[in-house]
Design a protein around this motif. Structure first.
Motif, short mmCIF file in Angstrom:
data_model
loop_
_atom_site.label_atom_id
_atom_site.label_comp_id
_atom_site.label_asym_id
_atom_site.label_seq_id
_atom_site.Cartn_x
_atom_site.Cartn_y
_atom_site.Cartn_z
N ARG A 287 0.86 -1.19 0.00
CA ARG A 287 0.00 0.00 0.00
C ARG A 287 0.88 1.22 0.00
N GLY A 288 0.46 2.24 -0.72
CA GLY A 288 1.12 3.53 -0.69
C GLY A 288 0.07 4.60 -0.51
N GLU A 289 0.48 5.84 -0.60
CA GLU A 289 -0.45 6.95 -0.38
C GLU A 289 -1.63 6.91 -1.34
N ASP A 290 -1.39 6.66 -2.61
CA ASP A 290 -2.45 6.66 -3.62
C ASP A 290 -2.49 5.37 -4.43
N LYS A 291 -2.03 4.26 -3.85
CA LYS A 291 -2.01 3.01 -4.61
C LYS A 291 -2.13 1.81 -3.70
N VAL A 292 -2.62 0.72 -4.28
CA VAL A 292 -2.68 -0.57 -3.59
C VAL A 292 -2.27 -1.63 -4.59
N GLU A 293 -1.35 -2.52 -4.18
CA GLU A 293 -0.90 -3.61 -5.05
C GLU A 293 -1.40 -4.93 -4.47
N ILE A 294 -1.93 -5.78 -5.35
CA ILE A 294 -2.42 -7.08 -4.93
C ILE A 294 -1.77 -8.16 -5.79
#
Length: 131
Positions: free
Chosen positions: A33-40
């Motif tokens: 997770r980042g400020e404006d992103k999510v990786e799955i």
């Protein structure tokens, strides 16, 4: 010299919403997770594993201010593995997907759907073992 397909990025308004939807669709987990992103993904990639062999790509949902304006030029196809295509379509509708018409016509072996932000994807034939 070669490259690997490591991730597919999807622009969206709500990365958390789409990450949760696609985790439920694909049985993936949030891996970053980042400020404006999510990786799955189905695995947490390391540079060593990616260099050693082609691995399944991850999905990265990145927040952008603009909305979707036309039919996707790139979309995901999913295939049910433990039930019928109709059962999977019903499950996906329950998760927040919708059926859409992109001019595919009737009588097709796939079903065109959209995720909660309107990104098209197709549900293909089942890969479940037949009885």
């Amino acid at each position: 010299m070669t490259s690997r397909f490591t991730e597919l990025s999807v622009d969206c308004h709500d990365p958390e919403l789409l990450a949760a939807f696609w985790c439920a669709v694909l049985d993936f987990e949030v891996i970053d997770r980042g400020e404006d992103k999510v990786e799955i993904g189905s695995w947490e990639p390391t540079a060593e594993e990616v260099r050693a062999r082609q691995m399944p790509p991850t999905l990265v949902f990145i927040q952008v201010p603009e909305g979707k304006s036309a039919k996707n030029r790139l979309h995901l196809d999913v295939s049910p593995i433990d039930g019928s295509t109709d059962d999977e379509v019903t499950r996906l509708l329950g998760l927040g997907a919708t059926k859409v018409d992109v001019g595919q016509g009737s009588g097709r072996s796939w079903v065109v759907m959209a995720d909660p932000e309107g990104n098209e994807f197709c549900v293909l034939r089942t890969l479940a073992p037949s009885d």
